[in-house]
Design a protein around this motif. Structure first.
Motif, PDB file in Angstrom:
ATOM      1  N   GLU A 841    -111.134 -51.244 -90.627  1.00 19.50           N
ATOM      2  CA  GLU A 841    -109.855 -51.832 -91.024  1.00 19.50           C
ATOM      3  C   GLU A 841    -108.830 -50.751 -91.339  1.00 19.50           C
ATOM      4  O   GLU A 841    -107.652 -50.865 -90.985  1.00 19.50           O
ATOM      5  N   ILE A 842    -109.280 -49.683 -91.998  1.00 15.60           N
ATOM      6  CA  ILE A 842    -108.358 -48.593 -92.306  1.00 15.60           C
ATOM      7  C   ILE A 842    -107.815 -47.980 -91.017  1.00 15.60           C
ATOM      8  O   ILE A 842    -106.606 -47.729 -90.868  1.00 15.60           O
ATOM      9  N   LEU A 843    -108.713 -47.734 -90.054  1.00 15.76           N
ATOM     10  CA  LEU A 843    -108.290 -47.120 -88.786  1.00 15.76           C
ATOM     11  C   LEU A 843    -107.311 -48.015 -88.041  1.00 15.76           C
ATOM     12  O   LEU A 843    -106.269 -47.571 -87.538  1.00 15.76           O
ATOM     13  N   VAL A 844    -107.633 -49.324 -87.961  1.00 14.62           N
ATOM     14  CA  VAL A 844    -106.761 -50.246 -87.224  1.00 14.62           C
ATOM     15  C   VAL A 844    -105.382 -50.310 -87.893  1.00 14.62           C
ATOM     16  O   VAL A 844    -104.341 -50.309 -87.220  1.00 14.62           O
ATOM     17  N   GLN A 845    -105.387 -50.350 -89.234  1.00 14.49           N
ATOM     18  CA  GLN A 845    -104.117 -50.415 -89.955  1.00 14.49           C
ATOM     19  C   GLN A 845    -103.259 -49.187 -89.664  1.00 14.49           C
ATOM     20  O   GLN A 845    -102.055 -49.305 -89.388  1.00 14.49           O
ATOM     21  N   LYS A 846    -103.847 -48.018 -89.744  1.00 14.31           N
ATOM     22  CA  LYS A 846    -103.088 -46.793 -89.489  1.00 14.31           C
ATOM     23  C   LYS A 846    -102.600 -46.714 -88.039  1.00 14.31           C
ATOM     24  O   LYS A 846    -101.498 -46.228 -87.761  1.00 14.31           O
ATOM     25  N   LEU A 847    -103.421 -47.224 -87.136  1.00 14.86           N
ATOM     26  CA  LEU A 847    -103.017 -47.209 -85.719  1.00 14.86           C
ATOM     27  C   LEU A 847    -101.846 -48.149 -85.481  1.00 14.86           C
ATOM     28  O   LEU A 847    -100.908 -47.832 -84.736  1.00 14.86           O
TER      29      LEU A 847
END
Length: 933
Positions: A841-847
């Motif tokens: 979720e953190i990665l998707v949010q930052k992307l």
């Protein structure tokens, strides 16, 4: 040591006085070698020290004056022409061969890459083509080749290659009428000979000699004497002797002792006695003991060398003589002997002389001496071998029966050597040495002319008949020498050694066993178990004739006449009509492999029958067949080109009016393997089957063997298929290596696969402008993968040990990201599923927030996006041959983990294997092959 000066001295009065010539060659010139022209002693050549300069100095007046010529190469060795005094070959230190027709004043480059000491002048009995040079040269791809060319023109267009194909390195020998080369195939050396520069023929040794080394000892009198080390020998060689053409060899003596020289060369204990045709001495090893044997008929018969009955002191001699060193001069043989034992030793050395050509021996010294012959052997001079200074020498005028002691210097001299003046009739010798270890060289001239008060007259000689233990017929003739009476003290000059000869009647002793025959205890020559006498007619054509062996052949250069000569000589016989038998089909190089698109040459051979009068049909196994009405096994062979790889069944049928025969050869046609790519998933789950595939380029190369290595396993898995299935039971990073063996080529590839119980993945995309800078090569993808991983870590703060990134082949540019569990310490538990989902979720949010980006170059920023989600396996969706549409497995390891790219974030257990095709362009290879899809 570095030489800083040299001196040149010249004497014109046989060494009585010397003139120093340093000013004639240059006071600062440092000389290294002196050569005297063998066909004109007035011509002398000096070489300078190559460490200082590359020059030569030439004299045409016996060294009185010199002319200096600078060279643009460094001479390693010179070879003078045996007849033309101005013709010279020069070999340089960088393996170039030069020629000169002006005694070194001008040089022409003949060839580069010439093997050391493998260049020869073309000299035969006929003397044709005296300007032809034979040489062994290295090709561009490192092979050795036999080449001939004119000494003034060795261009590619004018060179000849007398031997078809390549030869073994350092194997060319040109000697008298013979040329020898070696070619190794199938792990065995094969030897070929050309007699009088005709076509090469394979040398025939007894079938099971199986040689591993061969040395040509002699080519005198139209016959080859060779030493052969066979498969079961280590420190001995067998002596073989040939027919006139040098093709068929028969055994002359077994187990002749050999040793290694200082420069690694092989030394064989065989000595040829000068002046007596057919006389040799050899040390033979018998039951770990060395014994010396002697032959008078070129190896037909050998007898043990007998020691004298008594020694110098009159005591009985209870030993056999073993030659350690031999000096010979016609009927005089002077030898240094040791007592027989398990090994030769220098501890018990004595000097012996034979004055009747080796029949009887007499001890002359109990210690080692050097013996010189003066006045045709009429005077013997002996100087003791010792490390101490001496001032005496010994003279004998009666064939060594008695010796007189003479002083040759007032002060003791450390003797370095003794020189006899050129010419056997000379009575002058020079001793050179040092008075002390620091003094200069001292030369002592000794002239024995004053000892004699007259020349020998006819009455001073007596006839002496050469014999072997009383047998007067040697090599088919009775030879009588004029020998000076031992009690006469006169100077012989050039009158000694006159000889008369008359032929003997031929007996069985004048004949050796022919090739394929062996001498039995009753003296008869009978066929060996492996030899079929009828094979002599195998290449014989109906209407022609061949020589049908009687099992015997006369010793070459034996001069006997009549007697049993007719009975033992091979008889011409009409070639019989036979049905084809013993048919063989082979390739010219003896191999069972050929390369796709290249000529392969087949030879058809018959043991019995006539190819020239038979119909030959050859089926190459690829849909092409040919027929021949007249074909000789000695022709160039049958050539064919295979357009595809595979194993082909080549069949040949030979038939005539009397019958037929057929033969089969299975030929492996291959294409060189150029690259191996190991295809397997980036990540897999524990205890699930995974497929690994070795993808080849070209894809079709022939018969292959695959060797698979897993992790730290010491035992590989060997298969004939390029794909395997396996499972991993332990989590972590695992390596897999595949080695592919194709003929003599072995290539390998290694990949790393991550094994976990669970993980998540996501497909990434990039700003469209990245495609403008994408060369679609593996190196670029690895670098971008590293940059993307660093950008993700910087944007999210997630540990790099959770992330694997790989940019995928093709356009538009995309990548795959894997989120992996990571254990920071052995005692901790792996992160739970919720932890991986939280990281996702953190990665998707930052992307989505466009926080993940990197600068490709100044002014070019690339954004990284999360692509669409999909549950499909990570495979190539398009079955295209285009390299840009194929996925290539990347193995990029950072901080102990490979970097990969992800399709989507979703937890799954991977019940499937991921399959990839390599990114290759079909135009990159020369063999036609399609890629595996």
């Amino acid at each position: 040591d570095y030489i800083t000066e040299s001196s040149l001295w010249r004497s014109t009065d046989y060494g009585t006085t010397y003139e120093k010539l340093n000013d004639k060659v240059g006071l600062k010139t440092i000389l290294s070698y002196l050569y005297v022209c063998p066909t004109n002693k007035r011509k002398i050549m000096l070489l300078t020290d190559p460490e200082v300069e590359s020059s030569l100095l030439i004299s045409s007046d016996e060294g009185a004056t010199y002319q200096k010529y600078r060279l643009n190469f460094y001479i390693h060795s010179l070879l003078f022409h045996p007849k033309q005094e101005d013709w010279i070959l020069a070999y340089s230190q960088d393996q170039k061969l030069f020629s000169s027709v002006e005694f070194g004043r001008r040089w022409l480059l003949l060839h580069e890459g010439v093997a050391p000491n493998r260049f020869y002048w073309s000299m035969m009995g006929s003397g044709r083509e005296p300007d032809l040079v034979h040489l062994e040269a290295k090709t561009v791809d490192g092979h050795a080749q036999y080449i001939t060319c004119k000494m003034q023109n060795c261009s590619e267009a004018t060179r000849s290659k007398p031997f078809p194909g390549y030869i073994d390195h350092n194997s060319l020998i040109v000697q008298d009428d013979y040329v020898f080369v070696q070619l190794t195939s199938g792990g065995r050396p094969h030897y070929y000979v050309s007699y009088r520069r005709n076509a090469f023929t394979q040398m025939k040794l007894p079938k099971y000699s199986l040689p591993k080394d061969m040395h040509v000892i002699s080519t005198d009198e139209s016959q080859v004497f060779a030493a052969v080390q066979e498969w079961n020998q280590n420190d001995t060689y067998n002596l073989y002797i040939s027919d006139t053409r040098g093709v068929y060899f028969t055994l002359a003596l077994e187990n002749v002792k050999s040793s290694q020289g200082l420069e690694g060369n092989v030394m064989i204990d065989l000595y040829e006695v000068a002046g007596i045709k057919g006389m040799f001495l050899a040390n033979k090893k018998i039951d770990n003991q060395v014994k010396t044997f002697i032959t008078y008929n070129k190896g037909r018969d050998w007898s043990l060398l007998q020691a004298p009955d008594t020694d110098l002191r009159g005591n009985p001699v209870h030993c056999l003589l073993v030659i350690l060193y031999l000096q010979k001069e016609n009927k005089y043989v002077y030898s240094r002997f040791g007592n027989i034992g398990t090994e030769l030793s220098d501890d018990d050395i004595s000097m012996f002389v034979s004055a009747d050509a080796g029949n009887t021996w007499r001890q002359i010294f109990e210690e080692e001496h050097s013996v010189l012959y003066l006045d045709q052997g009429g005077v013997l001079v002996a100087i003791k071998h010792t490390s101490l200074p001496i001032r005496h020498l010994w003279l004998s005028f009666d064939e060594g029966k008695s010796w007189s002691k003479y002083s040759f210097t007032s002060l003791p001299l450390f003797v370095d050597g003794v020189l006899g003046e050129p010419g056997e009739e000379t009575l002058i010798m020079t001793v050179f040495g040092h008075f002390s270890h620091r003094s200069e060289w001292q030369l002592v001239k000794i002239d024995y002319k004053s000892i004699f008060d007259r020349r020998c007259a006819e009455e001073d000689y007596r006839p002496w008949q050469l014999h072997s233990q009383g047998e007067a017929c040697i090599m088919g003739a009775k030879r009588i020498y004029r020998k000076r009476k031992s009690e006469k003290k006169c100077m012989q000059g050039k009158y000694a050694g006159a000889m008369t000869s008359e032929p003997c009647v031929c007996t069985e002793a004048d004949f050796d066993c022919d090739y394929g025959y062996e001498r039995h205890s009753n003296g008869q020559c009978l066929p060996a178990f492996w030899y079929n006498p009828s094979s002599l007619s195998k290449d014989c054509s109906i209407g022609q004739s061949y020589l049908n062996s009687t099992g015997y052949r006369k010793v070459v250069s034996n001069n006997c006449t009549d007697g049993v000569r007719e009975q033992y000589t091979a008889k011409p016989q009409q070639c019989p009509g036979k049905a084809p038998q013993g048919l063989r089909i082979i390739t010219t190089d003896g191999k069972l492999t050929a390369e796709q698109g290249h000529n392969v040459t087949f030879l058809v051979q018959l043991e019995e029958g006539d190819l020239q009068r038979s119909l030959i049909q050859v089926d190459f196994g690829d849909g092409i067949a040919v027929s021949y009405a007249n074909l000789s096994s000695t022709e160039d062979g049958i050539k064919h080109i295979y357009q595809n790889v595979g194993i082909f069944r080549v069949t040949v049928l030979v038939e005539n009016s009397l019958g037929s025969d057929n033969a089969v050869l299975y030929l492996h046609v291959t294409c060189p393997l150029e690259h191996v790519h190991l295809s397997l998933p980036f990540v897999t789950t524990k205890n699930k089957e995974v497929n690994a595939t070795a993808v080849l380029w070209p894809s079709q190369v022939g018969t292959l063997t695959y060797v698979w290595w897993f992790g730290n396993n010491t035992e590989p898995l060997i298969t004939l298929e390029g794909s395997i299935t396996f499972t991993f039971s332990v989590e972590g990073m695992n390596t897999i290596t595949v080695q592919v063996s194709a003929g003599n080529i072995i290539l390998q590839d290694t990949k790393t696969i991550a094994v976990y119980e669970q993980f998540q993945s996501l497909r990434l995309s990039f700003s469209p402008n990245l495609d403008d800078y994408n060369p679609d090569i593996p190196e670029w993808r690895r670098d971008i993968s590293r940059v993307v991983k660093r950008a993700l870590v910087e944007a999210t703060g997630i540990s790099s040990k959770h992330i694997l990134v790989a940019v995928l082949p093709g356009l538009p540019t995309s990548a795959e990201l894997f989120i992996l569990p990571y254990q920071d310490a052995p005692a901790e538990n792996k992160r739970k599923t919720e932890d991986l989902e939280q990281i996702s979720e953190i990665l998707v949010q930052k992307l989505k927030q466009n926080f993940v980006h990197f600068d490709l170059k100044p002014g070019v920023r690339i954004l990284v996006h999360a692509a669409h989600l999909t549950a499909a396996p990570l495979v190539d969706p398009t079955p295209s041959h285009s390299g840009s549409a194929m996925l290539m497995l990347l193995s990029v390891v950072f901080v102990g983990l490979a970097v990969f790219v992800i399709y989507k974030f979703k937890r799954y257990d991977l019940p499937w294997a991921i399959s990839f095709s390599p990114l290759f362009q079909p135009g990159d290879v020369h063999c036609s092959a399609s890629l595996v899809r």
